[in-house]
Design a protein around this motif. Structure first.
Motif, PDB file in Angstrom:
ATOM      1  N   HIS A 212     -33.580  43.055   6.564  1.00  0.00           N
ATOM      2  CA  HIS A 212     -32.932  41.758   6.785  1.00  0.00           C
ATOM      3  C   HIS A 212     -32.746  41.462   8.266  1.00  0.00           C
ATOM      4  O   HIS A 212     -32.670  40.285   8.656  1.00  0.00           O
ATOM      5  CB  HIS A 212     -31.574  41.724   6.085  1.00  0.00           C
TER       6      HIS A 212
ATOM      7  N   LEU B  57     -41.811  30.306   4.193  1.00  0.00           N
ATOM      8  CA  LEU B  57     -42.289  31.687   4.272  1.00  0.00           C
ATOM      9  C   LEU B  57     -43.163  32.023   3.063  1.00  0.00           C
ATOM     10  O   LEU B  57     -44.242  32.618   3.208  1.00  0.00           O
ATOM     11  CB  LEU B  57     -41.097  32.640   4.345  1.00  0.00           C
TER      12      LEU B  57
ATOM     13  N   ARG C 175     -35.179  36.346  -3.146  1.00  0.00           N
ATOM     14  CA  ARG C 175     -34.393  35.769  -2.039  1.00  0.00           C
ATOM     15  C   ARG C 175     -33.796  36.838  -1.128  1.00  0.00           C
ATOM     16  O   ARG C 175     -33.512  36.574   0.053  1.00  0.00           O
ATOM     17  CB  ARG C 175     -33.268  34.907  -2.632  1.00  0.00           C
TER      18      ARG C 175
ATOM     19  N   CYS D  46     -30.887  35.460   5.190  1.00  0.00           N
ATOM     20  CA  CYS D  46     -30.313  34.642   6.262  1.00  0.00           C
ATOM     21  C   CYS D  46     -31.096  33.363   6.526  1.00  0.00           C
ATOM     22  O   CYS D  46     -30.616  32.480   7.244  1.00  0.00           O
ATOM     23  CB  CYS D  46     -30.215  35.461   7.552  1.00  0.00           C
ATOM     24  N   LEU D  47     -32.277  33.253   5.968  1.00  0.00           N
ATOM     25  CA  LEU D  47     -33.067  32.043   6.168  1.00  0.00           C
ATOM     26  C   LEU D  47     -32.529  30.903   5.308  1.00  0.00           C
ATOM     27  O   LEU D  47     -32.220  31.099   4.133  1.00  0.00           O
ATOM     28  CB  LEU D  47     -34.532  32.279   5.784  1.00  0.00           C
TER      29      LEU D  47
ATOM     30  N   GLU E  54     -38.828  38.999  12.802  1.00  0.00           N
ATOM     31  CA  GLU E  54     -39.935  38.323  12.128  1.00  0.00           C
ATOM     32  C   GLU E  54     -40.255  39.072  10.843  1.00  0.00           C
ATOM     33  O   GLU E  54     -40.822  40.172  10.886  1.00  0.00           O
ATOM     34  CB  GLU E  54     -41.174  38.268  13.033  1.00  0.00           C
ATOM     35  N   ILE E  55     -39.901  38.506   9.712  1.00  0.00           N
ATOM     36  CA  ILE E  55     -40.147  39.154   8.432  1.00  0.00           C
ATOM     37  C   ILE E  55     -41.585  38.955   7.954  1.00  0.00           C
ATOM     38  O   ILE E  55     -42.149  39.802   7.254  1.00  0.00           O
ATOM     39  CB  ILE E  55     -39.147  38.651   7.367  1.00  0.00           C
ATOM     40  N   ARG E  56     -42.215  37.852   8.358  1.00  0.00           N
ATOM     41  CA  ARG E  56     -43.552  37.533   7.851  1.00  0.00           C
ATOM     42  C   ARG E  56     -44.586  38.625   8.126  1.00  0.00           C
ATOM     43  O   ARG E  56     -45.273  39.058   7.201  1.00  0.00           O
ATOM     44  CB  ARG E  56     -44.019  36.185   8.407  1.00  0.00           C
TER      45      ARG E  56
ATOM     46  N   VAL F 284     -35.235  39.146   0.249  1.00  0.00           N
ATOM     47  CA  VAL F 284     -36.177  39.460   1.330  1.00  0.00           C
ATOM     48  C   VAL F 284     -35.664  38.929   2.663  1.00  0.00           C
ATOM     49  O   VAL F 284     -35.772  39.596   3.699  1.00  0.00           O
ATOM     50  CB  VAL F 284     -37.570  38.856   1.017  1.00  0.00           C
ATOM     51  N   ALA F 285     -35.151  37.705   2.645  1.00  0.00           N
ATOM     52  CA  ALA F 285     -34.691  37.062   3.879  1.00  0.00           C
ATOM     53  C   ALA F 285     -33.453  36.234   3.574  1.00  0.00           C
ATOM     54  O   ALA F 285     -33.500  34.998   3.581  1.00  0.00           O
ATOM     55  CB  ALA F 285     -35.795  36.198   4.469  1.00  0.00           C
TER      56      ALA F 285
ATOM     57  N   PHE G 234     -37.177  29.590   3.845  1.00  0.00           N
ATOM     58  CA  PHE G 234     -37.604  30.632   2.916  1.00  0.00           C
ATOM     59  C   PHE G 234     -38.808  30.150   2.096  1.00  0.00           C
ATOM     60  O   PHE G 234     -39.765  30.901   1.872  1.00  0.00           O
ATOM     61  CB  PHE G 234     -36.449  31.010   1.996  1.00  0.00           C
TER      62      PHE G 234
END
Length: 280
Positions: free
Chosen positions: A252, A25, A11, A16-17, A256-258, A13-14, A22
Motif C-alpha cells: 500500500h 489503474l 480494492r 488510498c487511491l 507506484e503500484i502499477r 491493492v490500492a 483506481f
C-alpha cells in the motif's frame, strides 16, 4: 501463443487511491474487473458514496464490478446480520456489483462446537439465499484458513451449499493464501466464482503465525505455491478471474503500484504456462 490470465483488482491493492484513479489503474493494466470493499474507512461505500455514483464511474471507465467484499461474519446469523445483508445487497445491486463475498467468523474465542458451527453456517446460507436471489446477486463464500476460523475448508462450504439447495446462488472464493493455510488439497473449479491471489515471502514466520499483513504481490520468492494452485485450477476447468488481494502495508505504501502489479502479472503468466484454451 498462450492466452493471458484474466486478472482483476481487489480494492485492497490500492486503498488510498480515489475510486476514479483506481478504475484508471484497472484499465491501464487491462484487467477490466474489480472488487470493492466495505471495510475501508474513507473509501466508497464506507464514506457514504451513493451506489449510483459508483455505477456511473465504473460504466464510464468500462470496468466490471465482481463483488463487494464482504459480509462478516456471515455465518453468525441474527437480526443484525440480516439487516446488514439487506443493506449491502441493496448497495451491490445499485452499484452494479455481481455478488457479495461472505466471510465466516474468525475468532479464537468462538465457543461453538464444530456441530454448532455447521448448523450456524447452514442457517446463514438458508437465510441469505432468498436475499441474494431477490437482488440478482451471487454469494461468494470464502473459507478462511486460519486455525481460529469457523469455516476453514472449501469442502465444508460445498457440503453446506449443497445441503441447503443453494447451488444456483452460491459460489466459492478460492483464496490461494487461505487454501495454503488450511492445508486443503481439494479444488472445486465448477463452483469457484473468484480466485484471490496474494503471496507470502517472509520465511521467519511460521504457518500458524502468518496473517493478512504478510500478504504481498506474488513474486519469485512466494511460499504459497500460487503458480501451482492457479495452474491446477486451469487444468480442472476454472475460467474465472484471478483477483489480486495484497494486505501488506509495504504494498500500500508503494509510490507506484502499477509497475509492481505488472511485474507480478508477468511472473504469474510465465510461471503458470497456461494451456491453450484456458482464457476466460
Amino acid at each position: 501463443m498462450t492466452p493471458s490470465l484474466p486478472f482483476a483488482l481487489n480494492r485492497i491493492v490500492a486503498p488510498c487511491l480515489p475510486l476514479a484513479e483506481f478504475l484508471d489503474l484497472a484499465r491501464a493494466l487491462k484487467t477490466g474487473s474489480i472488487e470493492l470493499r466495505n471495510d475501508l474507512t474513507g473509501n466508497e461505500i464506507e464514506d457514504g458514496t451513493p451506489p449510483e455514483r459508483v455505477r456511473e464511474l465504473c460504466r464510464a471507465k468500462g470496468v466490471r464490478v465482481l463483488s463487494i467484499n464482504a459480509l462478516y461474519p456471515f455465518d453468525v446469523w441474527s437480526n443484525e446480520r440480516r439487516a446488514q445483508a439487506l443493506k449491502l445487497a441493496a448497495y451491490a445491486r445499485a452499484c452494479g456489483a455481481e455478488g457479495l463475498v461472505l466471510c465466516p467468523l474468525n475468532d479464537p474465542a468462538d465457543p461453538r462446537s464444530r456441530a454448532e458451527r455447521v448448523r450456524g453456517l447452514r442457517t446463514a446460507l438458508t437465510a441469505l439465499a432468498p436475499i441474494l436471489r431477490e437482488h440478482g446477486l451471487l454469494g461468494f463464500v470464502e473459507p478462511l484458513g486460519f486455525e481460529s476460523s469457523a469455516l476453514r475448508r472449501k469442502h465444508d462450504a460445498v457440503e453446506a451449499i449443497k445441503g441447503i439447495g443453494g447451488l444456483d446462488v452460491f459460489r466459492l472464493v478460492h483464496d490461494t493464501f487461505h487454501h495454503h493455510l488450511a492445508g486443503e488439497q481439494e479444488f472445486f473449479p465448477e463452483l469457484t466464482g473468484i480466485v484471490h491471489i496474494s503471496g507470502v515471502e517472509d520465511r521467519q514466520v511460521s504457518l500458524a503465525e502468518i496473517r493478512d499483513g504478510h500478504r504481498v504481490l506474488v513474486g519469485e520468492a512466494d511460499l504459497l505455491g500460487n503458480a501451482e494452485q492457479i495452474r491446477r485450477l486451469l487444468e480442472l476447468g476454472y475460467r474465472g478471474p484471478f483477483s489480486f488481494e495484497p494486505f501488506a502495508e509495504s504494498v500500500h505504501a508503494l509510490a507506484e503500484i502499477r509497475p509492481a502489479l505488472q511485474e507480478s502479472m508477468r511472473h504469474l503468466q510465465a510461471s503458470v504456462a497456461i494451456p491453450e484454451g484456458c482464457a476466460a
